[in-house]
Each structure stands twice: as structure tokens, then as C-alpha cells.
Design a protein around this motif. Structure first.
Motif, PDB file in Angstrom:
ATOM      1  N   GLU A 209       2.229  -5.102 -14.681  1.00 46.57           N
ATOM      2  CA  GLU A 209       3.035  -4.680 -14.678  1.00 46.57           C
ATOM      3  C   GLU A 209       3.051  -3.552 -13.533  1.00 46.57           C
ATOM      4  N   PHE A 210       4.073  -3.340 -12.646  1.00 49.25           N
ATOM      5  CA  PHE A 210       4.228  -2.650 -11.742  1.00 49.25           C
ATOM      6  C   PHE A 210       5.470  -1.622 -11.655  1.00 49.25           C
ATOM      7  N   TYR A 211       5.159  -0.480 -10.899  1.00 47.34           N
ATOM      8  CA  TYR A 211       6.190   0.461 -10.505  1.00 47.34           C
ATOM      9  C   TYR A 211       6.418   0.119  -9.060  1.00 47.34           C
ATOM     10  N   TYR A 212       7.667   0.169  -8.622  1.00 44.16           N
ATOM     11  CA  TYR A 212       7.935   0.055  -7.217  1.00 44.16           C
ATOM     12  C   TYR A 212       9.110   0.879  -6.735  1.00 44.16           C
ATOM     13  N   GLU A 213       9.173   1.000  -5.571  1.00 45.97           N
ATOM     14  CA  GLU A 213      10.562   1.799  -4.888  1.00 45.97           C
ATOM     15  C   GLU A 213      11.417   0.717  -4.255  1.00 45.97           C
ATOM     16  N   GLU A 214      12.568   0.347  -4.466  1.00 43.68           N
ATOM     17  CA  GLU A 214      13.318  -0.744  -4.146  1.00 43.68           C
ATOM     18  C   GLU A 214      13.698  -0.559  -2.489  1.00 43.68           C
ATOM     19  N   ASN A 215      13.560   0.716  -1.982  1.00 42.46           N
ATOM     20  CA  ASN A 215      13.690   0.625  -0.391  1.00 42.46           C
ATOM     21  C   ASN A 215      12.471   0.690   0.317  1.00 42.46           C
ATOM     22  N   GLY A 216      11.288   0.675  -0.189  1.00 41.95           N
ATOM     23  CA  GLY A 216      10.105   0.493   0.228  1.00 41.95           C
ATOM     24  C   GLY A 216       9.476   1.927   0.725  1.00 41.95           C
ATOM     25  N   ASN A 217      10.100   2.989   0.030  1.00 41.24           N
ATOM     26  CA  ASN A 217       9.561   4.451   0.150  1.00 41.24           C
ATOM     27  C   ASN A 217       8.204   4.614  -0.612  1.00 41.24           C
ATOM     28  N   THR A 218       7.565   5.752  -0.361  1.00 39.76           N
ATOM     29  CA  THR A 218       6.539   6.106  -0.978  1.00 39.76           C
ATOM     30  C   THR A 218       6.786   6.579  -2.374  1.00 39.76           C
ATOM     31  N   ILE A 219       5.760   6.229  -3.492  1.00 41.66           N
ATOM     32  CA  ILE A 219       5.744   6.438  -4.740  1.00 41.66           C
ATOM     33  C   ILE A 219       4.613   7.563  -4.871  1.00 41.66           C
ATOM     34  N   GLN A 220       5.091   8.975  -5.403  1.00 39.82           N
ATOM     35  CA  GLN A 220       4.157   9.784  -5.944  1.00 39.82           C
ATOM     36  C   GLN A 220       3.410   9.670  -7.177  1.00 39.82           C
ATOM     37  N   ILE A 221       2.180   9.677  -7.208  1.00 42.67           N
ATOM     38  CA  ILE A 221       1.381   9.573  -8.463  1.00 42.67           C
ATOM     39  C   ILE A 221       0.920  10.898  -8.744  1.00 42.67           C
ATOM     40  N   GLU A 222       0.811  11.373 -10.237  1.00 46.98           N
ATOM     41  CA  GLU A 222       0.459  12.614 -10.718  1.00 46.98           C
ATOM     42  C   GLU A 222      -1.311  12.805 -10.220  1.00 46.98           C
TER      43      GLU A 222
END
Length: 237
Positions: A209-222
């Protein structure tokens, strides 16, 4: 596991990664599952069908994916043909062997694939094929009608550098169970669950199972582990 990573881009006009809830499901995943990626790589290498599952198991491989183009979807009519003399799940077509359904396709797709293999010889072979824009079988984005093009993202194999940090911007899709996100404004987050590993009988042994950003932007993790790849931070799985 080798300490080298191959990175290449793949793109096409259309993609169709059917969600396999039924044999006639018409919904696509937003990006290829891990099993689809291994099938794509196997096509480039010319590996026989169902002969490569051990090569890409958890102990022998690591894979990552980055969304380069925004995820766009559109509906296209598909003609399904009954070749087995039985009935489709969508309708009773016992007297009509054809049925037309609307299928959800991805449009103007482009992804970056990260691959590391324990089999260094096979990894080098894959690198040479992609470098010379060659493949044994035609690569496609889900189905044979969605032919794909590809090229190296970096001119050489890269070192596999594992890092640990906090509040890190990740360029790739992220395993949902392993990380907590820092939600940022003006970003469109999504969650999807797809086949991760498959055995020689083509039975899915593990879903991811994944998180993703629909526009291809970065995702910040804690916080957590990630890999530094050139000027990118990626999650491999």
C-alpha cells in the motif's frame, strides 16, 4: 543485494494497469504495481513468462517508482470478446460473444523506475539494453496496446546510499505502513494498494500500500530510512 542502482524513465501516450478485483474490472491503478514493473523489466530482458519471480523477490531485489507526469485519467471503450464459450461477469452474452465496456486509462504517463538486483550480471545486462535503447520484447504500460518508450535517467549505475533523517522530502511513492506524512498545502495525496510479490503459480503472495502525490510533487515524511539517488530521495521496496 548489490550496492548499485539502475534508474530509467518510461513513458507513453496511454497506460492501463487494471485493478484485478474481477476478470472484467475496468479501473486502473494510478501507477504500475511492483509486479507490473518486474514484468516490464523482464520484457526488456527477454525473460520467459513466470520464470523471473525469484529474481525479483524481497531478498533479491529492490524497486522504487517516481511519478513524473501528473496523473490524468480518461475513459476509452474496449471490446471484450468471449473466447471460452461461457459468460462474462458484466452481462449475459450467451447469444452475443462481444461486449463493449468503458475502461479507465491513464493519459500521457511517465514514470521513473529504480531497480537494484542481487544478480549483478543481470543488472548490468539490463543497463546495457536500456542504454542502447534495445529490448527483447516490446515494453508496454500495462497492456500490449499501450506501447512504452524508455531511456536512462542517469548515464551510469549509481551507488545505493541508505540514509536516515527527519522531515525529508521524498521524490518517489512511499510505503504507507512504514512512514508518517507531513501534510502540506496545495498537494493532492492519494493511497493505493496493489500486488507486490507473486509466486511461480502467479498467485499474489503480498500486497503493498502506497502514498503518492497525484502531480508528482515531493512527499515529506516525518522520519525514517530512504535512499539518496543523485539529487533525489527515494523509497525502495
Amino acid at each position: 543485494m548489490t550496492d548499485k542502482l539502475l534508474v530509467f524513465d518510461i513513458w507513453g501516450d496511454y497506460g492501463y494497469f487494471r485493478q484485478g478485483f474481477t476478470s472484467t474490472s475496468t479501473i486502473t491503478y494510478p501507477f504500475p504495481s511492483r509486479t507490473s514493473i518486474t514484468g516490464l523489466i523482464s520484457a526488456i530482458l527477454g525473460l520467459e513468462k513466470d520464470s523471473y519471480h525469484d529474481i525479483f523477490n524481497e531478498e533479491n531485489s529492490k524497486i522504487g517508482l517516481r511519478i513524473l507526469n501528473p496523473i490524468k485519467k480518461m475513459n476509452i471503450n474496449l471490446n471484450y470478446i468471449n473466447t471460452k464459450g461461457n459468460k462474462f461477469l458484466l452481462s449475459d452474452i450467451s447469444e452475443n460473444p462481444r461486449v463493449q465496456v468503458q475502461a479507465e486509462f491513464l493519459k500521457d504517463v511517465k514514470y521513473r523506475i529504480y531497480i537494484s538486483l542481487k544478480d549483478t550480471q543481470l543488472l548490468n545486462e539490463l543497463f546495457e539494453l536500456i542504454k542502447n535503447h534495445k529490448s527483447v520484447y516490446t515494453p508496454c504500460l500495462g497492456i500490449s496496446e499501450c506501447i512504452a518508450d524508455f531511456s536512462l535517467a542517469y548515464d551510469d549505475l549509481l551507488d545505493l546510499n541508505k540514509m536516515t533523517g527527519e522531515n525529508i522530502d521524498i521524490n518517489s511513492v512511499i510505503l504507507k505502513d512504514n512512514y508518517k506524512l507531513v501534510i502540506e498545502p496545495n498537494k493532492k495525496y492519494g493511497i493505493t494498494k496493489s500486488p507486490g510479490f507473486m509466486n511461480s503459480e502467479r498467485v499474489v503472495s503480498k500486497f503493498l500500500e502506497f502514498y503518492y502525490e497525484e502531480n508528482g510533487n515531493t512527499i515529506q515524511i516525518e522520519s525514517g530510512e530512504y535512499y539518496s539517488v543523485g539529487d533525489e530521495n527515494v523509497i525502495l521496496y
